[in-house]
Motif scaffolding. Structure first.
Motif, PDB file in Angstrom:
ATOM      1  N   ASN A   4       0.849  -1.189   0.000  1.00  0.00           N
ATOM      2  CA  ASN A   4       0.000   0.000   0.000  1.00  0.00           C
ATOM      3  C   ASN A   4       0.882   1.235   0.000  1.00  0.00           C
ATOM      4  O   ASN A   4       1.661   1.427   0.920  1.00  0.00           O
ATOM      5  CB  ASN A   4      -0.899   0.026   1.243  1.00  0.00           C
ATOM      6  N   THR A   5       0.755   2.039  -1.032  1.00  0.00           N
ATOM      7  CA  THR A   5       1.513   3.278  -1.092  1.00  0.00           C
ATOM      8  C   THR A   5       0.539   4.428  -1.319  1.00  0.00           C
ATOM      9  O   THR A   5      -0.198   4.425  -2.294  1.00  0.00           O
ATOM     10  CB  THR A   5       2.543   3.247  -2.244  1.00  0.00           C
ATOM     11  N   PHE A   6       0.520   5.351  -0.383  1.00  0.00           N
ATOM     12  CA  PHE A   6      -0.307   6.541  -0.522  1.00  0.00           C
ATOM     13  C   PHE A   6       0.216   7.595   0.431  1.00  0.00           C
ATOM     14  O   PHE A   6       1.044   7.328   1.293  1.00  0.00           O
ATOM     15  CB  PHE A   6      -1.791   6.237  -0.268  1.00  0.00           C
ATOM     16  N   ILE A   7      -0.255   8.791   0.268  1.00  0.00           N
ATOM     17  CA  ILE A   7       0.137   9.903   1.121  1.00  0.00           C
ATOM     18  C   ILE A   7      -1.112  10.411   1.819  1.00  0.00           C
ATOM     19  O   ILE A   7      -2.165  10.552   1.203  1.00  0.00           O
ATOM     20  CB  ILE A   7       0.787  11.035   0.303  1.00  0.00           C
ATOM     21  N   ASP A   8      -0.998  10.653   3.101  1.00  0.00           N
ATOM     22  CA  ASP A   8      -2.105  11.213   3.866  1.00  0.00           C
ATOM     23  C   ASP A   8      -1.500  12.181   4.873  1.00  0.00           C
ATOM     24  O   ASP A   8      -0.286  12.197   5.065  1.00  0.00           O
ATOM     25  CB  ASP A   8      -2.895  10.102   4.577  1.00  0.00           C
ATOM     26  N   ASN A   9      -2.300  12.990   5.510  1.00  0.00           N
ATOM     27  CA  ASN A   9      -1.768  13.923   6.496  1.00  0.00           C
ATOM     28  C   ASN A   9      -2.763  14.110   7.621  1.00  0.00           C
ATOM     29  O   ASN A   9      -3.922  13.734   7.506  1.00  0.00           O
ATOM     30  CB  ASN A   9      -1.388  15.263   5.846  1.00  0.00           C
ATOM     31  N   ALA A  10      -2.258  14.667   8.708  1.00  0.00           N
ATOM     32  CA  ALA A  10      -3.097  14.942   9.874  1.00  0.00           C
ATOM     33  C   ALA A  10      -2.591  16.219  10.519  1.00  0.00           C
ATOM     34  O   ALA A  10      -1.411  16.550  10.444  1.00  0.00           O
ATOM     35  CB  ALA A  10      -3.028  13.778  10.862  1.00  0.00           C
ATOM     36  N   LYS A  11      -3.474  16.923  11.160  1.00  0.00           N
ATOM     37  CA  LYS A  11      -3.133  18.175  11.832  1.00  0.00           C
ATOM     38  C   LYS A  11      -2.698  17.877  13.264  1.00  0.00           C
ATOM     39  O   LYS A  11      -3.327  17.097  13.974  1.00  0.00           O
ATOM     40  CB  LYS A  11      -4.357  19.105  11.849  1.00  0.00           C
ATOM     41  N   VAL A  12      -1.612  18.512  13.703  1.00  0.00           N
ATOM     42  CA  VAL A  12      -1.150  18.392  15.078  1.00  0.00           C
ATOM     43  C   VAL A  12      -1.936  19.401  15.913  1.00  0.00           C
ATOM     44  O   VAL A  12      -1.949  20.595  15.621  1.00  0.00           O
ATOM     45  CB  VAL A  12       0.369  18.664  15.195  1.00  0.00           C
ATOM     46  N   MET A  13      -2.586  18.905  16.953  1.00  0.00           N
ATOM     47  CA  MET A  13      -3.405  19.757  17.808  1.00  0.00           C
ATOM     48  C   MET A  13      -2.534  20.396  18.905  1.00  0.00           C
ATOM     49  O   MET A  13      -1.351  20.088  19.028  1.00  0.00           O
ATOM     50  CB  MET A  13      -4.542  18.937  18.426  1.00  0.00           C
TER      51      MET A  13
END
Length: 91
Positions: A4-13
């Protein structure tokens, strides 16, 4: 084997917390209450399922131990198990 190769992101709270995106949780096989391990290598970070990582580390640490102790075949292991079980029986 599929990778599985993909890019995702998340915000640091504010408290340093992030929400792991669902597609990443699915790949890691983690859900609410599970633990993850962060592996920092230079300026890169890997996130892994802690249970799987612990098992991989145990397997790595145990590599060669059976042979070192003289367990060279499945028959050797079966004989050892039978011996241990017999020691536990009261006469």
């Amino acid at each position: 084997m599929s990778v599985n190769t993909f890019i995702d992101n998340a915000k640091v709270m504010a408290k340093g917390q992030i929400t792991i995106p669902k597609d990443v949780r699915d790949v890691l096989g983690v859900s609410s209450g599970d633990r993850v391990t962060f592996i920092v290598e230079g300026d890169n970070v890997r996130i892994v399922n802690s249970a799987i990582y612990a098992m991989q580390m145990l397997q790595k640490d145990m590599t060669g131990e059976a042979k070192r102790t003289g367990l060279n075949s499945e028959d050797d292991v079966i004989a050892l198990v039978k011996e241990i079980r017999n020691e536990g029986k009261s006469e």
